[in-house]
Motif scaffolding. Structure first.
Motif, PDB file in Angstrom:
ATOM      1  N   UNK A  64       0.845  -1.209   0.000  1.00  8.88           N
ATOM      2  CA  UNK A  64       0.000   0.000   0.000  1.00  8.88           C
ATOM      3  C   UNK A  64       0.877   1.255   0.000  1.00  8.88           C
ATOM      4  N   UNK A  65       1.919   1.252   0.820  1.00 13.77           N
ATOM      5  CA  UNK A  65       2.825   2.416   0.856  1.00 13.77           C
ATOM      6  C   UNK A  65       3.371   2.716  -0.534  1.00 13.77           C
ATOM      7  N   UNK A  66       3.813   1.669  -1.223  1.00 15.97           N
ATOM      8  CA  UNK A  66       4.358   1.868  -2.574  1.00 15.97           C
ATOM      9  C   UNK A  66       3.271   2.367  -3.525  1.00 15.97           C
ATOM     10  N   UNK A  67       2.088   1.798  -3.383  1.00 14.87           N
ATOM     11  CA  UNK A  67       0.985   2.107  -4.285  1.00 14.87           C
ATOM     12  C   UNK A  67       0.580   3.591  -4.212  1.00 14.87           C
ATOM     13  N   UNK A  68       0.633   4.168  -2.999  1.00 18.55           N
ATOM     14  CA  UNK A  68       0.171   5.565  -2.834  1.00 18.55           C
ATOM     15  C   UNK A  68       1.326   6.549  -2.636  1.00 18.55           C
ATOM     16  N   UNK A  69       2.563   6.060  -2.729  1.00 12.16           N
ATOM     17  CA  UNK A  69       3.725   6.907  -2.384  1.00 12.16           C
ATOM     18  C   UNK A  69       3.748   8.221  -3.161  1.00 12.16           C
ATOM     19  N   UNK A  70       3.443   8.177  -4.467  1.00 11.45           N
ATOM     20  CA  UNK A  70       3.577   9.374  -5.296  1.00 11.45           C
ATOM     21  C   UNK A  70       2.612  10.497  -4.931  1.00 11.45           C
ATOM     22  N   UNK A 127       4.657  16.596  -8.288  1.00 14.75           N
ATOM     23  CA  UNK A 127       5.294  16.291  -9.568  1.00 14.75           C
ATOM     24  C   UNK A 127       5.622  14.808  -9.768  1.00 14.75           C
ATOM     25  N   UNK A 128       5.669  14.044  -8.681  1.00 15.15           N
ATOM     26  CA  UNK A 128       6.045  12.640  -8.869  1.00 15.15           C
ATOM     27  C   UNK A 128       4.889  11.772  -9.379  1.00 15.15           C
ATOM     28  N   UNK A 129       3.678  12.297  -9.446  1.00 11.83           N
ATOM     29  CA  UNK A 129       2.553  11.487  -9.942  1.00 11.83           C
ATOM     30  C   UNK A 129       2.712  11.161 -11.420  1.00 11.83           C
ATOM     31  N   UNK A 130       2.378   9.944 -11.788  1.00 14.36           N
ATOM     32  CA  UNK A 130       2.360   9.585 -13.205  1.00 14.36           C
ATOM     33  C   UNK A 130       1.081  10.164 -13.837  1.00 14.36           C
ATOM     34  N   UNK A 139      -2.739  10.830 -12.094  1.00 14.03           N
ATOM     35  CA  UNK A 139      -3.498  12.084 -12.015  1.00 14.03           C
ATOM     36  C   UNK A 139      -4.955  11.860 -12.430  1.00 14.03           C
ATOM     37  N   UNK A 140      -5.232  10.683 -12.967  1.00 15.31           N
ATOM     38  CA  UNK A 140      -6.596  10.385 -13.403  1.00 15.31           C
ATOM     39  C   UNK A 140      -7.168   9.194 -12.627  1.00 15.31           C
ATOM     40  N   UNK A 141      -6.744   9.108 -11.379  1.00 18.65           N
ATOM     41  CA  UNK A 141      -7.216   8.012 -10.523  1.00 18.65           C
ATOM     42  C   UNK A 141      -7.414   8.518  -9.092  1.00 18.65           C
ATOM     43  N   UNK A 142      -8.345   7.913  -8.390  1.00 19.57           N
ATOM     44  CA  UNK A 142      -8.386   8.050  -6.930  1.00 19.57           C
ATOM     45  C   UNK A 142      -8.040   6.686  -6.354  1.00 19.57           C
ATOM     46  N   UNK A 143      -7.243   6.697  -5.316  1.00 19.97           N
ATOM     47  CA  UNK A 143      -6.888   5.439  -4.638  1.00 19.97           C
ATOM     48  C   UNK A 143      -7.694   5.376  -3.351  1.00 19.97           C
ATOM     49  N   UNK A 144      -8.495   4.333  -3.230  1.00 16.15           N
ATOM     50  CA  UNK A 144      -9.280   4.158  -2.007  1.00 16.15           C
ATOM     51  C   UNK A 144      -8.680   3.010  -1.219  1.00 16.15           C
TER      52      UNK A 144
END
Ligand code: FES
Ligand SMILES: [Fe+2]
Length: 382
Positions: A170-176, A254-257, A261-266
């Motif tokens: 999860x940490x890796x998934x939301x890190x950006x 700036x680190x978001x891919x 930028x076109x996703x929400x992570x729940x």
């Protein structure tokens, strides 16, 4: 309760939990003893207490707490109960250099140590007169605490076959998204009339988005675009992908891919923190069960931008108030259905839409310790 345990363990594969798990106060007490009192709970955000001496109070499972920044880099979660005769020493939120009990004026330092007690000789002030401090952790800008001394923070457990701790994926998934540097805009405390697990499941179920939120979410994150993320025994998560027509989020780390930028992570950090993070906004709900029928919800909204105009801030808050109102209303109606003598549970929808519920149920059943209960009981009866 034994019959309920049997129903849970022997429910058909892919089905939800029996309705009584959501309505029975004895079951909540069992959950409280086996899960809630020994697991980690979110209390709020680190930037609610930015300066030394900033504090807020919160009650969890009948435990009055005070969360205080006791030093520049240290937050403490203390028992908010005076060691003289049990009075809560702090109220509300604010900044202070000490906690002074309103009853007989015993005074405590920010780390909980007793500093003064009027008319009591110094040598009688024992070490045990300090306010007890609970285990706590700051994680991605969230403050967590645990009532038990024994339970390790999941991020400290080394464990799976790759040697990763249970929150690592999860940490890796939301890190950006860099939630740790987002800015709190507002938070609210409400009581919702439903079981706490229904609220976890509702938040983590992409299946309801297009039905319950036709105006607020369907055009942005329709059910059909939800994608489950691999979970663990510490969390579950899914990605809500944006529809092609959804407007781009302009401001973000700036680190978001481009995809991010076109996703929400729940995600849900078990048992009871649920959150949604997008490029520019984080919304979290920290759930604190009050009974089988009621749950206290502390929810807050943080923004990527530190200089957001009041109007824009207000617009985001109002949008989420609307989403939450839609969920609260549907969950109240669900709760009355679950109380029916004819209530039952059918199969869950496919992995991408309700697979997160299976993760949650798997976690609950393993923590409740009921898988081996019948054999334990028969052994005890021999
Ligand atoms: S109860 Fe706090 S000083 Fe007496
Ligand atoms: Fe919802």
């Amino acid at each position: 309760m034994q019959d309920l345990f049997e129903q849970i363990v022997h429910r058909p594969p892919g089905h939800g939990l029996p309705p009584r798990c959501y309505t029975d106060d004895d079951f909540l007490e069992f959950e409280s003893n086996t899960i809630l009192q020994s697991e980690w709970h979110c209390l709020g955000r680190v930037d609610e207490v930015p300066e030394v001496g900033d504090f807020f109070t919160i009650d969890i499972l009948s435990e009055p707490l005070v969360v205080v920044r006791k030093a520049e880099t240290e937050i403490a979660v203390l028992s908010n109960v005076c060691r003289h005769r049990g009075m809560p020493v702090a109220e509300g939120a604010g900044n202070t250099n000490r906690f002074r009990c309103p009853y007989h004026a015993w005074t405590y330092a920010l780390d909980g140590k007793l500093r003064a007690a009027p008319l009591v000789p110094k040598d009688q002030l024992q070490k045990e007169c300090a306010l007890p401090e609970f285990q706590s952790r700051c994680w991605l800008g969230f403050i967590f605490f645990c009532m038990s001394e024994e339970t390790e923070w999941p991020g400290d457990i080394t464990g799976d076959s790759k040697g990763d701790h249970p929150l690592k994926y999860l940490e890796d998934h939301v890190a950006n998204y860099h939630m740790e540097s987002m800015h709190s805009a507002a938070h609210f405390t409400e009581v919702w009339d439903c079981n706490w697990k229904s609220l976890v499941e509702n938040f983590m179920d992409g299946y309801h988005l297009s039905v319950v939120h036709p105006e607020t979410l369907h055009h942005l994150t329709p059910t059909s675009l939800c994608k489950k993320v691999t979970g663990s025994n510490a969390f579950t998560a899914y990605t809500a992908n944006y529809a092609g027509t959804a407007p781009a989020r302009e401001n973000h780390h700036p680190s978001l891919t481009v995809d991010q930028t076109r996703q929400s992570q729940l995600f849900c950090v078990f048992p009871a923190l649920i959150a949604s993070v997008s490029a520019d906004t984080l919304v979290y709900l920290a759930l604190h069960p009050l009974s089988a029928d009621r749950v206290s919800v502390k929810w807050g909204l943080s923004t990527y931008e530190s200089d957001l105009s009041d109007a824009e801030k207000q617009a985001r808050i109002e949008k989420w108030q609307q989403i939450n109102a839609e969920d609260h209303q549907i969950l109240q109606r669900l709760h009355s259905g679950l109380k029916s003598s004819r209530a039952g549970t059918g199969p869950l929808a496919e992995e991408n839409f309700e697979g997160t519920l299976s993760d949650f149920h798997h976690y609950l059943v393993s923590k409740l310790g009921i898988l081996d209960l019948p054999s334990r009981q028969s052994a005890a009866g021999e």
